[in-house]
Design a protein around this motif. Sequence first.
Motif, short mmCIF file in Angstrom:
data_model
loop_
_atom_site.label_atom_id
_atom_site.label_comp_id
_atom_site.label_asym_id
_atom_site.label_seq_id
_atom_site.Cartn_x
_atom_site.Cartn_y
_atom_site.Cartn_z
N ALA A 1 4.31 14.82 0.24
CA ALA A 1 3.12 15.18 -0.53
C ALA A 1 3.27 16.54 -1.17
CB ALA A 1 1.90 15.16 0.39
N ALA A 2 2.84 16.62 -2.42
CA ALA A 2 2.71 17.90 -3.13
C ALA A 2 1.61 17.70 -4.15
CB ALA A 2 4.02 18.31 -3.79
N ASN A 3 0.38 17.93 -3.75
CA ASN A 3 -0.77 17.64 -4.59
C ASN A 3 -1.25 18.90 -5.29
OD1 ASN A 3 -3.07 16.68 -5.79
ND2 ASN A 3 -4.09 16.07 -3.91
N PRO A 4 -1.17 18.98 -6.61
CA PRO A 4 -1.61 20.18 -7.31
C PRO A 4 -3.09 20.19 -7.67
CG PRO A 4 -0.61 18.69 -8.88
CD PRO A 4 -0.56 18.00 -7.54
N LEU A 5 -3.84 19.19 -7.22
CA LEU A 5 -5.25 19.06 -7.63
C LEU A 5 -6.17 19.63 -6.55
CD1 LEU A 5 -5.12 15.44 -9.09
CD2 LEU A 5 -4.66 17.62 -10.24
N ASP A 6 -7.19 20.35 -6.99
CA ASP A 6 -8.15 20.96 -6.07
C ASP A 6 -9.07 19.92 -5.47
OD1 ASP A 6 -7.18 23.50 -6.76
OD2 ASP A 6 -8.67 23.74 -8.37
N ILE B 1 0.84 -1.20 0.00
CA ILE B 1 0.00 0.00 0.00
C ILE B 1 0.87 1.25 0.00
CG2 ILE B 1 -1.69 1.31 1.33
CD1 ILE B 1 -2.66 -1.48 2.39
N ALA B 2 1.93 1.26 0.80
CA ALA B 2 2.82 2.42 0.85
C ALA B 2 3.47 2.65 -0.51
CB ALA B 2 3.89 2.22 1.92
N ALA B 3 3.86 1.59 -1.20
CA ALA B 3 4.45 1.74 -2.53
C ALA B 3 3.44 2.32 -3.51
CB ALA B 3 4.97 0.39 -3.02
N HIS B 4 2.19 1.90 -3.39
CA HIS B 4 1.13 2.45 -4.26
C HIS B 4 0.95 3.94 -4.00
CE1 HIS B 4 -2.67 2.57 -6.48
NE2 HIS B 4 -3.15 3.28 -5.47
N LEU B 5 0.95 4.35 -2.73
CA LEU B 5 0.79 5.77 -2.41
C LEU B 5 2.00 6.57 -2.88
CD1 LEU B 5 -0.93 5.85 1.10
CD2 LEU B 5 -1.90 5.48 -1.17
N ALA B 6 3.19 5.97 -2.78
CA ALA B 6 4.39 6.65 -3.27
C ALA B 6 4.28 6.92 -4.76
CB ALA B 6 5.63 5.82 -2.97
N ALA B 7 3.76 5.95 -5.51
CA ALA B 7 3.60 6.15 -6.95
C ALA B 7 2.63 7.30 -7.23
CB ALA B 7 3.10 4.85 -7.59
N GLY B 8 1.57 7.41 -6.42
CA GLY B 8 0.64 8.52 -6.60
C GLY B 8 1.27 9.87 -6.33
N GLN B 9 2.09 9.93 -5.28
CA GLN B 9 2.77 11.19 -4.97
C GLN B 9 3.79 11.55 -6.06
OE1 GLN B 9 1.83 13.27 -2.85
NE2 GLN B 9 0.47 12.02 -1.59
N LEU B 10 4.48 10.55 -6.59
CA LEU B 10 5.43 10.81 -7.67
C LEU B 10 4.71 11.30 -8.92
CD1 LEU B 10 7.85 7.80 -7.16
CD2 LEU B 10 8.36 10.22 -6.74
N ALA B 11 3.49 10.77 -9.16
CA ALA B 11 2.71 11.25 -10.31
C ALA B 11 2.33 12.72 -10.12
CB ALA B 11 1.46 10.39 -10.48
N ASN B 12 1.98 13.11 -8.88
CA ASN B 12 1.69 14.52 -8.61
C ASN B 12 2.92 15.38 -8.86
OD1 ASN B 12 -0.96 14.07 -7.87
ND2 ASN B 12 -0.50 13.87 -5.69
N ARG B 13 4.08 14.89 -8.44
CA ARG B 13 5.31 15.65 -8.64
C ARG B 13 5.64 15.77 -10.13
NH1 ARG B 13 7.52 17.45 -4.59
NH2 ARG B 13 7.13 16.68 -2.49
N GLY C 1 15.31 23.02 -3.24
CA GLY C 1 15.98 22.41 -4.37
C GLY C 1 15.07 22.08 -5.53
N GLY C 2 14.13 22.96 -5.82
CA GLY C 2 13.22 22.72 -6.93
C GLY C 2 12.08 21.77 -6.63
N THR C 3 11.92 21.39 -5.35
CA THR C 3 10.86 20.47 -4.95
C THR C 3 9.88 21.19 -4.05
OG1 THR C 3 12.32 18.54 -5.10
CG2 THR C 3 10.33 18.31 -3.77
N LEU C 4 8.61 21.11 -4.39
CA LEU C 4 7.55 21.72 -3.59
C LEU C 4 6.97 20.67 -2.65
CD1 LEU C 4 5.75 24.36 -3.30
CD2 LEU C 4 4.10 23.14 -4.73
N SER C 5 6.64 21.06 -1.43
CA SER C 5 5.96 20.19 -0.48
C SER C 5 4.74 20.91 0.07
CB SER C 5 6.89 19.80 0.67
OG SER C 5 7.98 19.04 0.21
#
Length: 699
Positions: free
Chosen positions: A553-558, A159-171, A531-535
């Motif tokens: 986490a850095a979610n750009p979706l409303d 589950i943690a790996a799945h959530l990591a993939a989602g956060q990387l997609a947001n990034r 360093g160019g990374t938003l949180s």
Amino acid sequence: MAERLENQASAYLRQHAGNPVDWWPFGDEAFAEARRRDVPVFISIGYAACHWCHVMAHESFEDPEIARVLNGNFVSIKVDREERPDVDAAYMAATQALTGQGGWPMSVFTLPDGRTYYAGTYFPPQPLQGTPSFGQVLDAVLTAWTGRREDVEASAAQIAAHLAAGQLANRHLLGDLDGGVVPETPDEGWAAEALSAAVGVLSQNEDPDFGGFGGAPKFPPSPVLRFLLAHGHSGADTRPAAARLAARTLGAMALGGLYDQVEGGFARYAVDRRWQVPHFEKMLYDNAQLLRLYAHYSRAETDPDHRRLALRVTRETAQWLTNRMLLPGGAFASSLDADTEVNGRRVEGATYVFTRAELEATLGPGSPALELLDTDEDDGASHGLPGSTLRLAAVPDADQSAVWEEARTALARVREQRPQPDRDEKVVAGWNGLVIAGLADAATALAGTPEPWILRAAEAAGEYLLGVHWKGQILYRVSHHGAAQGIEGLLEDYAGAAEGLFALYAATGDPRWYEGAESLVTKACSRFLTGGTLSDTAAEPAEIRQAQGGVAAANPLDDAVPSGAALFAGVLLTSSAYSGAVHHRALAEALTAHVRRAGPAAPQAVGWALSVQQALTGGPLELAVTGSDPAAVARLLAAGRSAGGPSLVIAHGPADGVPLLAGRDTQAPALAYVCRAMVCRRPVSTAAELLGQLQNPAG
């Protein structure tokens, strides 16, 4: 036990202080206790105004047997999702990954390091239509923990790996922000094409009969409405379509049961596609955004009846905020409950609904006000309500508006005698920033009628934010009884507070609000950009980082509230318009470059970012007004506000510390400068000349 929750800022946590469950607030101590005892963690997430949260609390958390199982085998943590949206977002993603849906109350079971291994939402006290009882769930997750620990660990890692993939997609959506460089080097004109394409998709997704987008349940699409209103002021071919989309949705919500026709203010959502039957909780963040939207809509609407309706909603929502949500000290509370306690029983909507007999007893059987209503008692009964919500059948004309004003005053007197819903009095910094912006814009929209109390309320809330939440280095997210709690604000708090202070400066011309906003923007750059990374958080809890597979986490979706990234982009752009800070503009461009793909694909998820990109495409236009004659200055400001649209950046008042005003002529009675990137056209001295420049900005 109880003492851990009884002094919390959150009313939701305090509501559970008397439970037999040994609750902990979210924090390192709770997880350390789980590691010490080698037991799993149960995390229950909800909020004070949540109807089903109250139901599960009564059914399960007040049950001594459930409490015995929880206390003996788990560390139980109670989380207010409004206070800790970072915690809520992480575990909501896990819940949705496991079940395909989410909601509150949320029930999550984790390892002592914070990683999820089982989750769901509401569980009944007895098995119901395929849903296990909460007792059965506890037995199953405990059996897995004690008998299949390796499987539990493997599930949590997956589950943690799945959530990591989602956060990387947001990034990936946000791209590399280092130095404010746009992730893609876009071709010329991409923004205009993406914005028009987003309008086209929204037109396809609109409910053609009742406005809004999609079917039931229907939530106010506030961030995307902001974009549509802004696009409606552009020169794009899709401008008329955007204006019509916004007008239809705003008009339908204003007439329906989602809007409180008696007292003002909006419920969180409607359970039906016609906006008739609301879920009755009233949230500060919804009303803050909608207040501002109706203020802007009132300027854009040309039909006198629709404009009158927009102004009425603006005034009444501001009144509801100051009557029901205003706290001592000037800040605003978070929410009103969906339920009202009647004879010891919680009844949803009991404060608000009327039977036909009650309406006739209050207004008289032959009252013309009854003819204005679209009421259906069967509709209310089908949703378990003890009466009908009040809805207007059509946009009233001037005479009908006067009739309804008299009727709602009489109905308000009756409602005032009823039990009232509970209020969650925690103060959330970002939401109060949005309220300040709404009140400031409402005050200027209603400037033709004397409503000085609205601007005074905005200034008092601004004073509270700067005096209680902002300590010069850290903005605290929540306060209670005038004291900040120890939770640092998220990116959405810094940006939301700055948004409010910038709007308050535009309304008043007082440079202290501008200075406060700029200080928050500057600090947000250093706290949330590395360093160019938003949180989204400046100091993410270790357990949340673990739950998300080690990715911040850095979610750009409303969601119901604009994303922190989009709000941040907006205040960066406003800052650059006032100050000429090129790096702030470049960063705003970078933070909204993802709308090139996301806007045409899913515009409702990026509405606020679309509105920022709309402002970028238009300049944004800047208006500096100076002069020695206050009345003449006021006339120019009124003209600018009426024609400039939601994206117009306005500077006036003393030039101290406001670069857009520096060096301007202050001796003439009044001069208006229309600028882009601080490059200005020739100043004009009359409202007609100013309107001409704003309506033909390229001329």
